[in-house]
Scaffold this active site. Structure first.
Site, short mmCIF file in Angstrom:
data_model
loop_
_atom_site.label_atom_id
_atom_site.label_comp_id
_atom_site.label_asym_id
_atom_site.label_seq_id
_atom_site.Cartn_x
_atom_site.Cartn_y
_atom_site.Cartn_z
N GLU A 168 -24.78 59.70 -78.99
CA GLU A 168 -25.38 58.35 -79.10
C GLU A 168 -24.19 57.44 -79.59
O GLU A 168 -23.42 57.90 -80.32
CB GLU A 168 -26.76 57.92 -79.70
CG GLU A 168 -26.67 58.92 -80.79
CD GLU A 168 -25.65 58.46 -82.10
OE1 GLU A 168 -25.39 57.11 -82.07
OE2 GLU A 168 -25.28 59.25 -82.89
N GLU A 310 -22.17 60.58 -81.97
CA GLU A 310 -21.37 60.98 -80.73
C GLU A 310 -21.89 62.11 -79.92
O GLU A 310 -21.50 62.62 -78.97
CB GLU A 310 -19.99 60.57 -80.72
CG GLU A 310 -19.57 59.54 -81.36
CD GLU A 310 -18.18 59.40 -81.33
OE1 GLU A 310 -17.22 60.56 -80.93
OE2 GLU A 310 -17.43 58.48 -81.77
#
Length: 345
Positions: A168, A310
């Site tokens: 994300e 991430e």
């Protein structure tokens, strides 16, 4: 929104066969520790005593959050779209680690407050230009939440492999995740709220107050999807839908840090059996993650002080998944190696 049921991952007979296969390898019982637990879990998910890792992939979902207006992040909202550009250019940590570990990487615009235009390597599933400020109103409508979840499910349905991780990017998304956690677990906001991208102690206290006021404002949001719509981000909703579909397809879900685990919390409240399909990559240094893992009753593989997001923790855990299936498939048994299994004395 109808959520298809997710069955338990395995059965007693398969579990017994996997334990026997693991214990039959040339080693003392339990001596490979969590690798043995991991091999058994992957075997149960794939319904075989010879599991495989096929084309692992990571989906990184990016979205912006209206709650950034409350001053809950050390960085401006523009960093979200700038980091998406970094992903597309191959320069972020997740790009480096995905290349290193042979993991396919897909970048998804779930709801960034920026117009990228048609871009090679960017999957456009933008629901809106960021959520609304949940400190004042619901972050999204139930219809938007359902749309985001459907997009996530559809993207997973296109993936060819059997192992998937989720990443994300979204400034203020630790505030969103903390509010979801606070609302669904009932744990105090102080147990859920952390420094995120690097807030000072005063900043953390302010962020905690924002979460407390927001959860009180939306006290009527109790069901998992109501909580997700009230406090979630479009990227978090998309990840929730993607996780449910991945488990339905009997994929191995490699769970990253705090924000990803908050999406899983929603999914698990909808379909508790989804936890059977999950491997928890690591425990993040973001304050609420350990409490969230404990609330789910799960144990992470790694403790490395990571808090980048991430999907980095998921990709870094991939070698452990390979090791687990490889020892189960390739390691000699006591019988094949003509090694005595137990001491005669």
């Amino acid at each position: 929104m109808t959520i298809p049921p997710i069955p338990a991952a395995g059965d007693a007979a398969l579990d017994h066969a996997l334990r026997a296969a693991i214990d039959g390898k040339t080693k003392p019982p339990g001596s490979l520790g969590m690798l043995e637990t991991l091999a058994r879990r992957i075997g149960l998910i794939q319904q075989t005593v010879q599991p495989r890792i096929v084309e692992p992939a990571l989906l990184v979902f990016a979205g912006d959050h209206g709650v950034v207006e409350e001053g809950v992040s050390a960085y401006p909202q523009s960093v979200t779209w700038q980091m998406v550009e970094n992903f597309l250019a191959g320069g972020a940590a997740i790009n480096v680690f995905a290349r290193q570990n042979g993991c396919a990487l897909r970048i998804v615009d779930a709801g960034v407050n920026h117009d990228f235009g048609a871009r090679a390597g960017l999957i456009d599933r933008k629901v809106a230009h960021g959520t609304r400020n949940f400190a004042r109103e619901a972050a999204m409508t139930l219809a938007q939440c359902a749309q985001a979840m459907a997009h996530g499910a559809a993207l997973v349905a296109e993936m060819p492999g059997n192992v998937i991780g989720f990443g994300e990017m979204g400034i203020a998304n630790t505030t969103s995740a903390a509010a979801v956690m606070h609302a669904l677990t009932g744990l105090p906001a102080a147990a859920c709220v952390g420094a995120g991208t690097g807030l000072s102690a005063d900043g953390v206290r302010h962020k905690q107050q924002v979460v407390e006021r927001a959860v009180a404002l939306h006290a009527g949001a109790r069901a998992p999807l109501e909580v997700l719509a009230a406090f979630g981000g479009f990227e978090i909703a998309m990840i929730t839908g993607a996780m449910l579909e991945a488990a339905r397809r009997r994929m191995v879900l490699v769970i990253d840090g705090f924000i990803i685990t908050s999406a899983l919390l929603v999914a698990a409240r909808l379909q508790p059996a989804i936890l059977d399909y999950c491997v928890f990559a690591h425990c993040s240094d973001e304050h609420g993650h350990r409490q969230l893992l404990d609330a789910l009753g799960v144990q992470p593989l790694l403790q490395m002080g990571l808090r980048l997001g991430e999907g980095t923790g998921s990709v870094l855990a991939l070698p452990m998944l390979h090791a687990a299936v490889n020892f189960l498939n390739e390691m000699a048994t006591f019988e094949s190696a003509a090694v005595s299994n137990r001491s005669a004395g």
